[in-house]
Motif scaffolding. Sequence first.
Motif, PDB file in Angstrom:
ATOM      1  N   ASP A 116      48.439  48.874  52.293  1.00  0.00           N
ATOM      2  CA  ASP A 116      47.928  47.707  51.574  1.00  0.00           C
ATOM      3  C   ASP A 116      49.057  46.734  51.258  1.00  0.00           C
ATOM      4  O   ASP A 116      50.190  47.136  50.985  1.00  0.00           O
ATOM      5  CB  ASP A 116      47.258  48.147  50.262  1.00  0.00           C
ATOM      6  CG  ASP A 116      46.457  47.017  49.641  1.00  0.00           C
ATOM      7  OD1 ASP A 116      45.247  46.935  49.938  1.00  0.00           O
ATOM      8  OD2 ASP A 116      47.041  46.200  48.878  1.00  0.00           O
ATOM      9  N   ARG A 117      48.727  45.439  51.265  1.00  0.00           N
ATOM     10  CA  ARG A 117      49.815  44.484  51.028  1.00  0.00           C
ATOM     11  C   ARG A 117      50.290  44.483  49.574  1.00  0.00           C
ATOM     12  O   ARG A 117      51.325  43.911  49.258  1.00  0.00           O
ATOM     13  CB  ARG A 117      49.427  43.083  51.502  1.00  0.00           C
ATOM     14  CG  ARG A 117      48.368  42.381  50.696  1.00  0.00           C
ATOM     15  CD  ARG A 117      47.953  41.095  51.390  1.00  0.00           C
ATOM     16  NE  ARG A 117      47.175  40.254  50.498  1.00  0.00           N
ATOM     17  CZ  ARG A 117      47.700  39.338  49.689  1.00  0.00           C
ATOM     18  NH1 ARG A 117      49.002  39.140  49.675  1.00  0.00           N
ATOM     19  NH2 ARG A 117      46.926  38.616  48.902  1.00  0.00           N
ATOM     20  N   ARG A 118      49.525  45.109  48.711  1.00  0.00           N
ATOM     21  CA  ARG A 118      49.979  45.210  47.319  1.00  0.00           C
ATOM     22  C   ARG A 118      50.446  46.634  46.982  1.00  0.00           C
ATOM     23  O   ARG A 118      50.512  47.010  45.819  1.00  0.00           O
ATOM     24  CB  ARG A 118      48.869  44.779  46.362  1.00  0.00           C
ATOM     25  CG  ARG A 118      48.565  43.288  46.413  1.00  0.00           C
ATOM     26  CD  ARG A 118      47.608  42.867  45.306  1.00  0.00           C
ATOM     27  NE  ARG A 118      47.302  41.442  45.371  1.00  0.00           N
ATOM     28  CZ  ARG A 118      46.344  40.925  46.125  1.00  0.00           C
ATOM     29  NH1 ARG A 118      45.595  41.712  46.878  1.00  0.00           N
ATOM     30  NH2 ARG A 118      46.134  39.613  46.115  1.00  0.00           N
ATOM     31  N   THR A 168      45.223  36.783  39.814  1.00  0.00           N
ATOM     32  CA  THR A 168      45.472  37.254  41.171  1.00  0.00           C
ATOM     33  C   THR A 168      46.881  36.872  41.640  1.00  0.00           C
ATOM     34  O   THR A 168      47.328  35.745  41.451  1.00  0.00           O
ATOM     35  CB  THR A 168      44.452  36.624  42.158  1.00  0.00           C
ATOM     36  OG1 THR A 168      43.169  37.135  41.856  1.00  0.00           O
ATOM     37  CG2 THR A 168      44.801  36.956  43.603  1.00  0.00           C
ATOM     38  N   CYS A 169      47.547  37.828  42.248  1.00  0.00           N
ATOM     39  CA  CYS A 169      48.895  37.562  42.755  1.00  0.00           C
ATOM     40  C   CYS A 169      49.316  38.706  43.663  1.00  0.00           C
ATOM     41  O   CYS A 169      48.586  39.680  43.819  1.00  0.00           O
ATOM     42  CB  CYS A 169      49.892  37.441  41.595  1.00  0.00           C
ATOM     43  SG  CYS A 169      49.966  38.921  40.578  1.00  0.00           S
ATOM     44  N   CYS A 170      50.463  38.557  44.267  1.00  0.00           N
ATOM     45  CA  CYS A 170      50.991  39.635  45.085  1.00  0.00           C
ATOM     46  C   CYS A 170      52.516  39.552  45.040  1.00  0.00           C
ATOM     47  O   CYS A 170      53.080  38.670  44.404  1.00  0.00           O
ATOM     48  CB  CYS A 170      50.491  39.521  46.526  1.00  0.00           C
ATOM     49  SG  CYS A 170      51.231  38.159  47.436  1.00  0.00           S
ATOM     50  N   ARG A 171      53.140  40.460  45.753  1.00  0.00           N
ATOM     51  CA  ARG A 171      54.593  40.516  45.776  1.00  0.00           C
ATOM     52  C   ARG A 171      55.225  39.188  46.184  1.00  0.00           C
ATOM     53  O   ARG A 171      56.309  38.839  45.742  1.00  0.00           O
ATOM     54  CB  ARG A 171      55.002  41.599  46.788  1.00  0.00           C
ATOM     55  CG  ARG A 171      56.414  42.106  46.662  1.00  0.00           C
ATOM     56  CD  ARG A 171      56.691  43.191  47.694  1.00  0.00           C
ATOM     57  NE  ARG A 171      55.680  44.221  47.744  1.00  0.00           N
ATOM     58  CZ  ARG A 171      55.534  45.262  46.955  1.00  0.00           C
ATOM     59  NH1 ARG A 171      56.255  45.451  46.118  1.00  0.00           N
ATOM     60  NH2 ARG A 171      54.609  46.157  47.044  1.00  0.00           N
ATOM     61  N   ASN A 172      54.526  38.430  47.032  1.00  0.00           N
ATOM     62  CA  ASN A 172      55.127  37.191  47.533  1.00  0.00           C
ATOM     63  C   ASN A 172      54.987  36.019  46.575  1.00  0.00           C
ATOM     64  O   ASN A 172      55.706  35.039  46.683  1.00  0.00           O
ATOM     65  CB  ASN A 172      54.487  36.800  48.872  1.00  0.00           C
ATOM     66  CG  ASN A 172      54.813  37.828  49.933  1.00  0.00           C
ATOM     67  OD1 ASN A 172      55.915  38.375  49.954  1.00  0.00           O
ATOM     68  ND2 ASN A 172      53.834  38.124  50.777  1.00  0.00           N
ATOM     69  N   CYS A 173      54.029  36.099  45.687  1.00  0.00           N
ATOM     70  CA  CYS A 173      53.791  34.916  44.855  1.00  0.00           C
ATOM     71  C   CYS A 173      53.736  35.219  43.361  1.00  0.00           C
ATOM     72  O   CYS A 173      53.663  34.296  42.555  1.00  0.00           O
ATOM     73  CB  CYS A 173      52.509  34.207  45.298  1.00  0.00           C
ATOM     74  SG  CYS A 173      51.009  35.178  45.036  1.00  0.00           S
ATOM     75  N   GLY A 174      53.742  36.460  43.003  1.00  0.00           N
ATOM     76  CA  GLY A 174      53.503  36.795  41.597  1.00  0.00           C
ATOM     77  C   GLY A 174      54.753  37.187  40.829  1.00  0.00           C
ATOM     78  O   GLY A 174      55.882  37.033  41.305  1.00  0.00           O
ATOM     79  N   MET A 224      49.794  30.444  43.907  1.00  0.00           N
ATOM     80  CA  MET A 224      49.286  31.491  44.795  1.00  0.00           C
ATOM     81  C   MET A 224      49.727  31.263  46.234  1.00  0.00           C
ATOM     82  O   MET A 224      49.714  30.128  46.716  1.00  0.00           O
ATOM     83  CB  MET A 224      47.755  31.528  44.736  1.00  0.00           C
ATOM     84  CG  MET A 224      47.215  32.432  43.643  1.00  0.00           C
ATOM     85  SD  MET A 224      45.422  32.539  43.709  1.00  0.00           S
ATOM     86  CE  MET A 224      44.971  31.290  42.526  1.00  0.00           C
ATOM     87  N   CYS A 225      50.059  32.344  46.937  1.00  0.00           N
ATOM     88  CA  CYS A 225      50.355  32.253  48.364  1.00  0.00           C
ATOM     89  C   CYS A 225      49.026  32.095  49.112  1.00  0.00           C
ATOM     90  O   CYS A 225      47.966  32.339  48.539  1.00  0.00           O
ATOM     91  CB  CYS A 225      51.111  33.490  48.827  1.00  0.00           C
ATOM     92  SG  CYS A 225      50.099  34.986  48.854  1.00  0.00           S
ATOM     93  N   PRO A 226      49.056  31.683  50.383  1.00  0.00           N
ATOM     94  CA  PRO A 226      47.783  31.443  51.095  1.00  0.00           C
ATOM     95  C   PRO A 226      46.864  32.662  51.120  1.00  0.00           C
ATOM     96  O   PRO A 226      45.654  32.525  50.988  1.00  0.00           O
ATOM     97  CB  PRO A 226      48.237  31.069  52.508  1.00  0.00           C
ATOM     98  CG  PRO A 226      49.635  30.554  52.344  1.00  0.00           C
ATOM     99  CD  PRO A 226      50.231  31.297  51.182  1.00  0.00           C
ATOM    100  N   LEU A 227      47.430  33.854  51.263  1.00  0.00           N
ATOM    101  CA  LEU A 227      46.586  35.051  51.311  1.00  0.00           C
ATOM    102  C   LEU A 227      45.862  35.267  49.986  1.00  0.00           C
ATOM    103  O   LEU A 227      44.672  35.558  49.945  1.00  0.00           O
ATOM    104  CB  LEU A 227      47.431  36.293  51.640  1.00  0.00           C
ATOM    105  CG  LEU A 227      47.829  36.467  53.102  1.00  0.00           C
ATOM    106  CD1 LEU A 227      48.762  37.668  53.254  1.00  0.00           C
ATOM    107  CD2 LEU A 227      46.590  36.632  53.970  1.00  0.00           C
ATOM    108  N   CYS A 228      46.607  35.142  48.872  1.00  0.00           N
ATOM    109  CA  CYS A 228      45.989  35.309  47.557  1.00  0.00           C
ATOM    110  C   CYS A 228      44.956  34.218  47.307  1.00  0.00           C
ATOM    111  O   CYS A 228      43.878  34.471  46.777  1.00  0.00           O
ATOM    112  CB  CYS A 228      47.049  35.294  46.457  1.00  0.00           C
ATOM    113  SG  CYS A 228      48.045  36.801  46.411  1.00  0.00           S
ATOM    114  N   GLN A 229      45.319  32.991  47.700  1.00  0.00           N
ATOM    115  CA  GLN A 229      44.402  31.873  47.498  1.00  0.00           C
ATOM    116  C   GLN A 229      43.090  32.112  48.249  1.00  0.00           C
ATOM    117  O   GLN A 229      42.006  31.827  47.723  1.00  0.00           O
ATOM    118  CB  GLN A 229      45.058  30.569  47.986  1.00  0.00           C
ATOM    119  CG  GLN A 229      44.255  29.309  47.683  1.00  0.00           C
ATOM    120  CD  GLN A 229      44.264  28.944  46.199  1.00  0.00           C
ATOM    121  OE1 GLN A 229      45.329  28.864  45.588  1.00  0.00           O
ATOM    122  NE2 GLN A 229      43.089  28.738  45.616  1.00  0.00           N
TER     123      GLN A 229
HETATM  124 ZN   LIG Z   1      50.177  36.238  46.865  1.00  0.00          ZN
END
Ligand SMILES: [Zn+2]
Length: 836
Positions: A122-124, A180-186, A159-164
């Motif tokens: 998973d990406r998260r 909502t967020c992930c390693r790349n944007c949060g 937000m990065c495009p994937l999260c968005q």
């Molecule tokens: Zn993200």
Amino acid sequence: MERRVIFIRGIVQGVGFRPFVFGLASRLKLGGFVRNDDGQVLIEAEGDPQTLDRFVAELAEKPPALARIESVSWERRGVLGEGEFRIETSHAGSSGTHRAVFISPDVATCDDCLRELCDPSDRRYRYPFINCTNCGPRLTIVTGAPYDRQRTTMASFAMCPLCQAEYDDPRDRRFHAQPTCCRNCGPRLEMLDGKGKSFPSDDPIQTTLGALQAERIVAIKGLGGFHLACSAIDERVVRELRARKHRDEKPFAIMVADVVAAREFCEVGAEEEALLQSSARPIALLAKRTSAGGRSVAESVAPGNPSLGVMLPYTPLHHLLFKAAPGLPLVMTSGNRSDEPIAYENDDAVARLEGIADMFLVHNRSIHVRCDDSVTRMLAPSPGISPSPGTPGEGRGEGDLEHQRHSTSQITLTPTLSRSTGRGRNIGRGGKTAGVPAELPIRRSRGYAPQPIALPAACQVPTLAVGGQLKGTFALGRERHAFVSHHLGDLDHYEAFRAFERDVELYERLFDSRPNRIVHDLHPDYASTAYARRRGSAEGLQLIGVQHHHAHMASCMAENRLDEPVIGVSFDGTGYGLDGAVWGGEFLVGDYSAFRRAAHLRYVRMPGGDTAIREPWRMALAHLMDAACGNSALQDRISEDYLKTVGRMVERGFNSPLTSSAGRLFDAVASLSGIRDRVSYEGQAAIELEWLASRTPVSGTYPFDICPIPSDKKNRGKDDSQIVDTRPMITSIVKELREGTSSAVIARRFHCTMAEIILEVCRGMRNSGGPSVVVLSGGVFMNVLLTTEAITVLTADGFSVYRHHLVPPNDAGLSLGQLAIAAARDRSSAALSKSE
Ligand SMILES: [Zn+2]
Ligand SMILES: [Zn+2]
Ligand SMILES: [Zn+2]
């Protein structure tokens, strides 16, 4: 075929309701659409009538974890022949912005997010800020209304495009999940040393864990504030933490990996298990395991205490820590020095916890609202307790679905809000005795606030109730909803009071409710009263003063939805009385709008005022002198000088207000029986008295008298209440002490006597035409033994008995009671003007 338009009211926006409706409709192969519509959800659905019935029923009964449904209603429409179901985006511009009508409490990580957190593909994977519409931070990150990302502390993270894409997709679990967020944007973790200086770490979780395993103390930033963490097994480090924190004996809470781990140290029944795993994840006070062998937590975690405060991981960060070391129970105590409010901002935490924490695990998602962990005790379900009126067999309060089928087209779930507790569990209702939640809230904060509680009547104008002084909370009344705040601590603390002012303002914005009037306690020295007066005159608001014990009584009535005259047994430490004395052992008769003080414990002196709270021996002396028993029972332990000085204070009434306090009577007996003469935290003596009594079999009661007002001048003219004379009890205890009766037996007999006093007084009132409904409120009823015994004897005698299960019995519940009283007055004045 049939087409229905369905309206759903309650907490239905920002909780994943539309994706849920979409999923359900698709599964049932219905056509139509769902959309948000001015604070409610609007659905049009087409299908055969039976399927539509099922659809409506499931909407009401199995809503998403965070939804709280108030009502579902529907009507028929002309069939359009739609076969597909879709989510319509809200009409932008139709009614402007959507007001955030409700704000959800913070929610523990859900199972879906937990699965992703542990899934290497998973990406998260292992991302400590994973969340979705069903879980994550809410109240603690909100900065304004309406609730959207811009008005949370996530605003600074683009937000990065994937999260968005997830955020924008109505079929996604993260549709409109604001954090909502992930390693790349949060947000990211960061390690700080003991001085607050950042140091590099490839894996802050591992670094933290290494430190904890090496007997270090780490300050960890949580959801609503900082925790101080250390190994709960290691006596040395726990003692070190106590020394650094200047906290002598007040118990620390621990966090363990899961229920299995909790069972290693505590007794965990089915109800406790459900509570521990509920999405609110409170600290549950559980009985320590007594069986020998195996590991146990360090004695210093909760010294001499038969119970242990236990919670399970509730943020992804906690889960990552425990995944890496499932066998390590951690002390997780509030990040503060002694009794200050907990630290919640990074800089402040470093400043205040320097010298306590060896290092800090922090992150850059700000906490906006400080929110302590909630604390709950469990009460054995008592089969005798009355179910809620009119709803036989159903639960009551915040957690209930009360179905009243008005017509085929409406299911009303009011006045309380339905609540699903996540993972399909109903906390506090697992027992065989339906309708009696086992929970007894001690602190209602993270995970619960600001979930609304139903008021007995609608507030005609927005109303603010400011509560008391200790265990501060406030409550905002809007129509039938009471938004009772998170725990704010003791308002005599400047920090706590500042938070109070700031959070009142925040709630007013969140719930779009500027008050027209303020309800407050009568105590002139409470910071909350001063606030009410100041603001009242500055803004020209109406002020309503409510007597302390009347507010306690109303609070218990409100959460049990009682609307008839009751006997209110209000037992607490101190509260401002109408005659200027310190009340606290009160039997009130009345309802929301009025009360009469029908009986109270006999007045004694409280030598030194608040000092008597810290030194229970002073109350022992006051009771001894009142009962003409001399002071020999204290001579072994208290110096002659002290006894003489304080004795003189009692005689002359110097700095020694009169009090009828039941809490102080507990203190007096605890000291008399040699349990504790001085306390290091509030209520300690009474709590230890309860422990001792709980482990001792029943063996009789002490004598007491109930007499009409004495003719002596002490109890002046206006007081027409009965007096419960406790002197015979004190005399008996002194006699037993001389004969060598054990403290345990005295403790037990004392509890039974207090229950007996409650029964006798209530019985006398009922016999003279009073009500047969009793509510038990006030801080003394955090005592599970007394509460259980009182319920048992009253119920056996035919009384209907109610206790707290939504807000704490202590002063944290005052704001709800104050609000209920104001709301009920609106109703009576409306009725009055109608009849005129
Ligand atoms: Zn993200
Ligand atoms: Zn989730
Ligand atoms: Zn009180």
